[in-house]
Design a protein around this motif. Structure first.
Motif, PDB file in Angstrom:
ATOM      1  N   ILE A 165     -61.631 -25.746 -29.453  1.00  0.00           N
ATOM      2  CA  ILE A 165     -60.986 -26.178 -28.213  1.00  0.00           C
ATOM      3  C   ILE A 165     -60.011 -25.087 -27.790  1.00  0.00           C
ATOM      4  CG2 ILE A 165     -59.520 -27.894 -27.101  1.00  0.00           C
ATOM      5  CD1 ILE A 165     -60.573 -29.974 -29.000  1.00  0.00           C
ATOM      6  N   GLY A 166     -60.351 -24.427 -26.675  1.00  0.00           N
ATOM      7  CA  GLY A 166     -59.556 -23.309 -26.196  1.00  0.00           C
ATOM      8  C   GLY A 166     -60.352 -22.020 -26.312  1.00  0.00           C
ATOM      9  N   ALA A 167     -59.896 -20.994 -25.602  1.00  0.00           N
ATOM     10  CA  ALA A 167     -60.623 -19.726 -25.623  1.00  0.00           C
ATOM     11  C   ALA A 167     -59.744 -18.618 -25.061  1.00  0.00           C
ATOM     12  CB  ALA A 167     -61.907 -19.824 -24.800  1.00  0.00           C
ATOM     13  N   HIS A 168     -60.055 -17.383 -25.502  1.00  0.00           N
ATOM     14  CA  HIS A 168     -59.405 -16.215 -24.903  1.00  0.00           C
ATOM     15  C   HIS A 168     -60.057 -15.851 -23.580  1.00  0.00           C
ATOM     16  CE1 HIS A 168     -58.906 -15.293 -29.398  1.00  0.00           C
ATOM     17  NE2 HIS A 168     -57.696 -15.570 -28.958  1.00  0.00           N
ATOM     18  N   SER A 169     -61.381 -16.007 -23.540  1.00  0.00           N
ATOM     19  CA  SER A 169     -62.165 -15.557 -22.393  1.00  0.00           C
ATOM     20  C   SER A 169     -62.219 -16.643 -21.326  1.00  0.00           C
ATOM     21  CB  SER A 169     -63.578 -15.169 -22.830  1.00  0.00           C
ATOM     22  OG  SER A 169     -63.527 -14.206 -23.873  1.00  0.00           O
ATOM     23  N   VAL A 170     -62.464 -16.213 -20.091  1.00  0.00           N
ATOM     24  CA  VAL A 170     -62.598 -17.134 -18.967  1.00  0.00           C
ATOM     25  C   VAL A 170     -63.926 -16.846 -18.282  1.00  0.00           C
ATOM     26  CG1 VAL A 170     -61.620 -17.920 -16.781  1.00  0.00           C
ATOM     27  CG2 VAL A 170     -60.102 -17.166 -18.631  1.00  0.00           C
ATOM     28  N   GLN A 249     -56.432 -11.949 -12.295  1.00  0.00           N
ATOM     29  CA  GLN A 249     -57.795 -11.451 -12.475  1.00  0.00           C
ATOM     30  C   GLN A 249     -58.504 -12.188 -13.602  1.00  0.00           C
ATOM     31  OE1 GLN A 249     -58.086  -7.380 -13.838  1.00  0.00           O
ATOM     32  NE2 GLN A 249     -60.101  -7.086 -12.928  1.00  0.00           N
ATOM     33  N   ALA A 250     -57.804 -12.394 -14.723  1.00  0.00           N
ATOM     34  CA  ALA A 250     -58.428 -13.082 -15.856  1.00  0.00           C
ATOM     35  C   ALA A 250     -58.734 -14.535 -15.527  1.00  0.00           C
ATOM     36  CB  ALA A 250     -57.506 -12.994 -17.072  1.00  0.00           C
ATOM     37  N   LEU A 251     -57.810 -15.209 -14.872  1.00  0.00           N
ATOM     38  CA  LEU A 251     -58.015 -16.624 -14.555  1.00  0.00           C
ATOM     39  C   LEU A 251     -59.192 -16.834 -13.599  1.00  0.00           C
ATOM     40  CD1 LEU A 251     -54.310 -17.830 -14.167  1.00  0.00           C
ATOM     41  CD2 LEU A 251     -55.917 -18.439 -15.984  1.00  0.00           C
ATOM     42  N   ARG A 252     -59.548 -15.803 -12.847  1.00  0.00           N
ATOM     43  CA  ARG A 252     -60.707 -15.907 -11.952  1.00  0.00           C
ATOM     44  C   ARG A 252     -62.005 -15.516 -12.656  1.00  0.00           C
ATOM     45  NH1 ARG A 252     -60.496 -12.285  -7.785  1.00  0.00           N
ATOM     46  NH2 ARG A 252     -58.777 -11.105  -8.694  1.00  0.00           N
TER      47      ARG A 252
END
Length: 312
Positions: A165-170, A249-252
């Motif tokens: 549950i959770g991740a570094h990548s988007v 940028q990462a959140l997109r």
């Protein structure tokens, strides 16, 4: 932390196990090196405090203890061959990650206490004051990006009792194609980029000030404390803006090396603004050159006529 770094470096050389496509000891090694840099920077900043040293000592001790516990838990999971972050596969793994989350929260609160002390302290040099204050605040924001990583992804929300549950990548799963050395996702967004960039403001902004001070003998304009202050404020504002851009940028779900036209346009505007602000910061009266010859003494305004000679 130096001991953890050495142990992890040995593990990279001697242990051929991998996790999510990278050597299993790479995570504790990177965390240990980062904690060493973070701790040394905080220790230097605390040494500048004229008051509140007792509170600062306790806050620093809390940060150190929380960092050590975090490293111990990461190393424990590496020894077990298990993923440390986001792991809910077993009750023990879930408990380890919950304790890690608690230690990160305690560490962040300790760093916040130090930032407040730095904001309230009076420094003799204003450029130094704002370099340490703003770098500590940006580092806090960078650390807070870690809290975004524990959110479940859409795929995890749709799954029944997911192990992770959770991740570094988007936008892409963790463990996919990655950039060399860093391991950051190369086909999607990665919150670790902004996390890394923000936290290391704690070293980079003070280093900029040290560089400006070292260059002052060669460039007399930098000897002006007002100009150094303006340059530090400009650098901090630009650094914070780049940090915000990397987070956005990462959140997109956008890869770092494949930005969209929107990101490129924003980055170009930011670069232009930084150049103009730097040029304005350097403006000021030119240093007065020292005269090569001493100025002649002014003539007496009312010279006395020569007295007549009397002859007998």
């Amino acid at each position: 932390m130096a001991v953890f770094a050495l142990i992890s470096a040995g593990g990279i050389l001697l242990d051929d196990r991998t996790l999510l496509g990278v050597p299993i000891w790479s995570k504790p090694f990177k965390f240990a090196v980062s904690f060493v840099a973070y701790g040394l920077s905080l220790a230097w900043m605390l040494s500048l405090l004229p008051r509140g040293r007792r509170t600062a000592w306790w806050a620093g001790t809390v940060v150190t203890a929380a960092s050590a516990l975090e490293m111990a838990l990461i190393t424990l999971q590496v020894i077990r061959g298990r993923q440390s972050h986001f792991n809910q596969e077993t009750a023990f793994d879930a408990a380890v990650f919950q304790v890690m989350g608690l230690t990160v929260a305690v560490l962040w609160l300790g760093a916040l206490t130090i930032a407040v002390l730095l904001l309230r302290a009076r420094f003799l040099d204003r450029a130094t004051a704002w370099a340490v204050r703003l770098s500590s605040l940006i580092a806090l924001a960078g650390a807070a990006v870690g809290f975004l990583m524990v959110r479940p992804t859409p795929g995890q929300l749709a799954a029944t009792d997911p192990a992770i549950i959770g991740a570094h990548s988007v936008g892409v799963p963790d463990g996919g194609p990655a950039l060399p050395v860093t391991g950051w996702a190369s086909t999607g967004g990665d919150l670790r980029i902004a996390h890394f960039f923000g936290m290391h403001a704690l070293q980079l902004l003070p280093l900029l000030l040290l560089a400006l001070t070292a260059l002052a003998p060669r460039f007399p304009r930098l000897a002006d404390p007002r100009i150094r202050l303006r340059l530090v404020l400009t650098a901090a504002a630009s650094y914070a803006a780049v940090f915000a851009l990397l987070t956005w940028q990462a959140l997109r779900g956008e890869p770092l090396l494949h930005p969209t036209p929107t990101t490129l346009t924003t980055a170009a505007l930011l670069a232009t603004t930084t150049v103009l602000a730097t040029a304005l910061s350097l403006r000021g009266p030119s240093p007065s050159p020292s005269p090569s010859h001493p100025a002649p003494e002014p003539a007496h305004p009312h010279p006395h006529p020569e007295a007549p000679t009397l002859t007998p």
